[in-house]
Design a protein around this motif. Structure first.
Motif, short mmCIF file in Angstrom:
data_model
loop_
_atom_site.label_atom_id
_atom_site.label_comp_id
_atom_site.label_asym_id
_atom_site.label_seq_id
_atom_site.Cartn_x
_atom_site.Cartn_y
_atom_site.Cartn_z
N SER A 142 4.87 21.09 8.94
CA SER A 142 6.08 21.35 8.17
C SER A 142 6.20 20.29 7.09
CB SER A 142 7.31 21.30 9.08
OG SER A 142 8.49 21.44 8.31
N ASN A 143 6.53 20.72 5.90
CA ASN A 143 6.78 19.81 4.78
C ASN A 143 8.30 19.69 4.68
OD1 ASN A 143 7.24 18.63 2.28
ND2 ASN A 143 5.76 19.87 1.20
N ASP A 144 8.84 18.67 5.33
CA ASP A 144 10.29 18.48 5.34
C ASP A 144 10.73 17.79 4.06
OD1 ASP A 144 10.42 19.58 7.88
OD2 ASP A 144 10.22 17.65 8.87
N GLU A 145 11.45 18.53 3.24
CA GLU A 145 11.92 17.99 1.97
C GLU A 145 13.12 17.09 2.21
OE1 GLU A 145 12.69 21.51 -0.33
OE2 GLU A 145 10.57 21.76 -0.80
N ALA A 146 12.98 15.85 1.84
CA ALA A 146 14.06 14.87 2.04
C ALA A 146 14.84 14.65 0.74
CB ALA A 146 13.47 13.54 2.52
N PHE A 147 14.75 15.61 -0.19
CA PHE A 147 15.38 15.46 -1.50
C PHE A 147 16.28 16.65 -1.80
CE2 PHE A 147 11.77 18.16 -2.33
CZ PHE A 147 12.30 19.13 -3.17
N THR A 148 17.06 16.49 -2.83
CA THR A 148 17.74 17.60 -3.49
C THR A 148 17.78 17.25 -4.97
OG1 THR A 148 19.60 19.14 -3.33
CG2 THR A 148 20.14 16.79 -3.26
N TRP A 149 18.30 18.13 -5.79
CA TRP A 149 18.29 17.96 -7.24
C TRP A 149 19.61 17.35 -7.69
CZ3 TRP A 149 13.63 19.20 -9.31
CH2 TRP A 149 12.81 20.02 -8.55
N GLU A 150 19.55 16.32 -8.49
CA GLU A 150 20.75 15.63 -8.96
C GLU A 150 21.66 16.54 -9.79
OE1 GLU A 150 21.56 11.25 -10.66
OE2 GLU A 150 20.28 12.48 -11.96
N LYS A 151 21.09 17.40 -10.63
CA LYS A 151 21.89 18.21 -11.54
C LYS A 151 22.20 19.60 -11.00
CE LYS A 151 20.34 15.91 -15.72
NZ LYS A 151 19.64 16.05 -17.00
N GLY A 152 22.03 19.83 -9.73
CA GLY A 152 22.29 21.14 -9.15
C GLY A 152 21.02 21.72 -8.56
N LEU A 153 21.17 22.82 -7.89
CA LEU A 153 20.07 23.41 -7.15
C LEU A 153 18.92 23.84 -8.05
CD1 LEU A 153 22.08 25.57 -4.61
CD2 LEU A 153 21.35 23.20 -4.44
N ASN A 154 17.76 23.29 -7.78
CA ASN A 154 16.52 23.66 -8.45
C ASN A 154 16.59 23.55 -9.98
OD1 ASN A 154 15.38 24.26 -5.91
ND2 ASN A 154 16.34 26.25 -5.96
N VAL A 155 17.29 22.56 -10.47
CA VAL A 155 17.41 22.36 -11.91
C VAL A 155 16.33 21.38 -12.35
CG1 VAL A 155 18.87 21.51 -13.78
CG2 VAL A 155 19.88 22.81 -11.91
N ARG A 156 15.37 21.90 -13.13
CA ARG A 156 14.34 21.06 -13.71
C ARG A 156 14.61 20.97 -15.19
NH1 ARG A 156 8.58 23.07 -11.21
NH2 ARG A 156 9.16 22.85 -9.05
N PRO A 157 14.48 19.90 -15.89
CA PRO A 157 14.21 18.58 -15.31
C PRO A 157 15.49 17.97 -14.75
CG PRO A 157 14.35 18.38 -17.67
CD PRO A 157 14.54 19.85 -17.35
N SER A 158 15.36 17.38 -13.63
CA SER A 158 16.48 16.73 -12.96
C SER A 158 15.90 15.69 -12.01
CB SER A 158 17.28 17.77 -12.17
OG SER A 158 18.31 17.18 -11.44
N ALA A 159 16.61 14.62 -11.87
CA ALA A 159 16.17 13.60 -10.92
C ALA A 159 16.28 14.15 -9.51
CB ALA A 159 17.04 12.35 -11.06
N LEU A 160 15.37 13.72 -8.67
CA LEU A 160 15.46 14.06 -7.25
C LEU A 160 16.21 12.95 -6.55
CD1 LEU A 160 11.84 15.38 -6.63
CD2 LEU A 160 13.91 16.70 -7.09
N ILE A 161 17.15 13.34 -5.71
CA ILE A 161 17.96 12.39 -4.95
C ILE A 161 17.86 12.75 -3.47
CG2 ILE A 161 19.51 11.89 -6.89
CD1 ILE A 161 21.53 13.85 -5.59
N PRO A 162 18.23 11.85 -2.58
CA PRO A 162 18.14 12.16 -1.16
C PRO A 162 19.01 13.37 -0.78
CG PRO A 162 18.49 9.81 -1.48
CD PRO A 162 18.67 10.46 -2.82
N ALA A 163 18.45 14.22 0.06
CA ALA A 163 19.22 15.35 0.60
C ALA A 163 20.30 14.80 1.53
CB ALA A 163 18.31 16.29 1.37
#
Length: 172
Positions: A142-163
């Protein structure tokens, strides 16, 4: 092995050429080190309802390159979209069985927040995956994602921040 515009055009020969060049450079610099375990290939295709033949072909092509460069190194891919997998369709298991990779680390998509907490389908999905992988020699991770997107869900480009930790903990 990440190439510009790879998400939109992963099968173009010029994308493959960039990926191959990166693999050769990486192998030249690091493959002799004891810590070089293997390859995380940039084949993050959608696994639902099942992997496309293009996805299988892309992963197998890069796997052949990786094995030519470093025969004993492990090869891992990390597809996403497990929530839309159709385990009842035999093509799901058939496409997985065609892969020549050593490890599939399915993205849990905690960071992408595609399901509400506590990820209602994840336990059943991994039970089905266990059944599929028991029939192959491909390790199930399992690839457990420990991040979320700073500017909203799946917004690229956006900084990744801790989930949020409760969301991550629910997956573990």
């Amino acid at each position: 092995g990440w190439a510009p515009a790879q998400d939109a055009t992963p099968r173009l020969p010029e994308i493959r050429a960039i990926q191959t060049k990166i693999m050769h450079e990486t192998a030249g610099l690091f493959s002799k080190h004891k810590s070089f375990y293997g390859w995380y290939l940039p084949c993050e295709d959608v696994v639902g309802p099942y992997l496309s033949q293009n996805a299988v072909d892309a992963a197998n092509s890069l796997t052949a390159e990786a094995k030519a460069l470093t025969p004993s190194a492990k090869v891992l891919i990390s597809p996403y979209g497990l929530r839309s997998a159709n385990f009842n369709n035999s093509q799901f298991a058939d496409q997985i069985a065609k892969l020549k990779v050593d490890i599939i680390a399915y993205q849990d998509e905690i960071g992408c927040v595609v399901e509400p907490t506590p990820l209602p389908h994840m336990k059943d999905n991994f039970k089905h995956l266990r059944d599929v992988h028991d029939k192959t020699k491909i390790e199930l991770w399992s690839n457990d994602e420990a991040f979320t997107w700073e500017k909203g869900l799946n917004v690229r480009p956006s900084a990744l921040i801790p989930a949020p930790f409760p969301r991550f903990l629910s997956q573990l």
